[in-house]
Write a protein that holds these residues in place. Sequence first.
Motif, short mmCIF file in Angstrom:
data_model
loop_
_atom_site.label_atom_id
_atom_site.label_comp_id
_atom_site.label_asym_id
_atom_site.label_seq_id
_atom_site.Cartn_x
_atom_site.Cartn_y
_atom_site.Cartn_z
N SER A 59 -4.18 5.75 -32.83
CA SER A 59 -3.67 5.00 -33.98
C SER A 59 -3.02 5.95 -34.98
O SER A 59 -3.28 7.15 -34.99
N GLY A 60 -2.16 5.38 -35.81
CA GLY A 60 -1.55 6.14 -36.89
C GLY A 60 -0.22 6.80 -36.56
O GLY A 60 0.38 7.45 -37.42
N TRP A 61 0.29 6.58 -35.34
CA TRP A 61 1.48 7.31 -34.93
C TRP A 61 2.77 6.77 -35.55
O TRP A 61 3.75 7.50 -35.67
N LYS A 62 2.78 5.50 -35.94
CA LYS A 62 3.97 4.98 -36.62
C LYS A 62 4.21 5.72 -37.93
O LYS A 62 5.35 6.04 -38.30
N THR A 63 3.11 5.98 -38.64
CA THR A 63 3.24 6.76 -39.88
C THR A 63 3.59 8.20 -39.58
O THR A 63 4.43 8.80 -40.24
N ALA A 64 2.96 8.76 -38.55
CA ALA A 64 3.17 10.17 -38.21
C ALA A 64 4.61 10.46 -37.82
O ALA A 64 5.11 11.57 -38.05
N LEU A 65 5.31 9.48 -37.24
CA LEU A 65 6.68 9.72 -36.76
C LEU A 65 7.61 10.13 -37.89
O LEU A 65 8.42 11.04 -37.75
N TRP A 66 7.49 9.44 -39.04
CA TRP A 66 8.36 9.82 -40.16
C TRP A 66 7.70 10.87 -41.05
O TRP A 66 8.38 11.77 -41.57
N ALA A 67 6.37 10.80 -41.17
CA ALA A 67 5.68 11.76 -42.03
C ALA A 67 5.77 13.18 -41.46
O ALA A 67 5.92 14.15 -42.22
N GLY A 68 5.71 13.31 -40.13
CA GLY A 68 5.81 14.62 -39.52
C GLY A 68 7.18 15.25 -39.67
O GLY A 68 7.31 16.47 -39.74
N ILE A 69 8.22 14.42 -39.74
CA ILE A 69 9.56 14.95 -39.97
C ILE A 69 9.70 15.46 -41.40
O ILE A 69 10.34 16.49 -41.66
N MET A 70 9.05 14.76 -42.35
CA MET A 70 9.10 15.19 -43.74
C MET A 70 8.24 16.43 -43.98
O MET A 70 8.65 17.38 -44.65
N ASN A 71 7.02 16.40 -43.42
CA ASN A 71 6.06 17.49 -43.58
C ASN A 71 5.28 17.66 -42.29
O ASN A 71 4.54 16.76 -41.91
N PRO A 72 5.55 18.72 -41.52
CA PRO A 72 6.01 20.01 -42.00
C PRO A 72 7.50 20.30 -41.91
O PRO A 72 7.97 21.22 -42.56
N VAL A 73 8.28 19.54 -41.13
CA VAL A 73 9.63 20.02 -40.77
C VAL A 73 10.54 20.19 -41.99
O VAL A 73 10.94 21.31 -42.34
N ALA A 74 10.90 19.09 -42.65
CA ALA A 74 11.90 19.16 -43.72
C ALA A 74 11.41 19.98 -44.91
O ALA A 74 12.11 20.87 -45.40
#
Length: 295
Positions: free
Chosen positions: A65-80
Amino acid sequence: MNQDRQAILYGLGAVALWSTVATAFKVGLGLMGPVELMWLAALVSWLLMGALVLKQGAMRQALTSGWKTALWAGIMNPVAYYLVLFAAYDRLPGQEAMALNYTWALAMAFLAVPILGQRLTRVDILAGVVAYAGVWVIATRGAVLNVSFADPIGVLFALSSTLLWALYWLLNARDRRKPIVGQWQNFTVGLPVLTVLLLMGPGLQWHGWKGVGAGVYVGLFEMGIAFVLWQMAVHKVSRTAKVSTLIFLSPPVSLMLLYLVVDEPLLFSTFIGLGLILFGLALQQLQVKPVAVEQ
């Protein structure tokens, strides 16, 4: 030991580690590029968070669970966020990048108006004027009447990192994932993206054990242990303000370490600008009815 004392100790531990970050960034970036340092640090942090998720017995939850949030959150932090932040540190003196990064709390207060429908108080506005006057002093390196910045791109990167960090936390205001689980999921999404960027750019190169040590340090402490300690402090304390003000202890220590370890000459304009930024933050945090963001 009561809950508040434990929380303050955890908070002091996090602040102590964050105080070393500017120095670690400059050491690492002196040996490798931002993408290389970011990839190594993210890998270490991902391994640490995964171990903590396993220890807490939360891996099944993390995988299901939680991967829908992780998809955009992971791009913001840590990547961007970290790529922009590292780019700022790569171009600016560590003291300037560190000081400018402290305006993220003010950026959060202003962005909360359109995103969360919150209202700014007069104190918020005054705090913003004071703090961003400090930004101007740092960006112009004391030549406040000169609109020609010493490194406008570096300043733009530093201020953009504050907007990304503030936006990340505002959009995560209703994130119901456990902090450690969410952090591990975010890095699980972000690490492959960073790997592609690394392979498309500088590639995986050997920069000696000192370079490895810098990347491991950043991933283990700045992105890992400090995050865990701060989360423990926030969850244990009876009132968030008791630990949130501890962050004001970090800048003086950061400046001292940059001077002693990196041998970076300290600019008088940095002290003036940082003083204005911290005064603005103090005004915002210590107002009678602060505008709080749900977390």
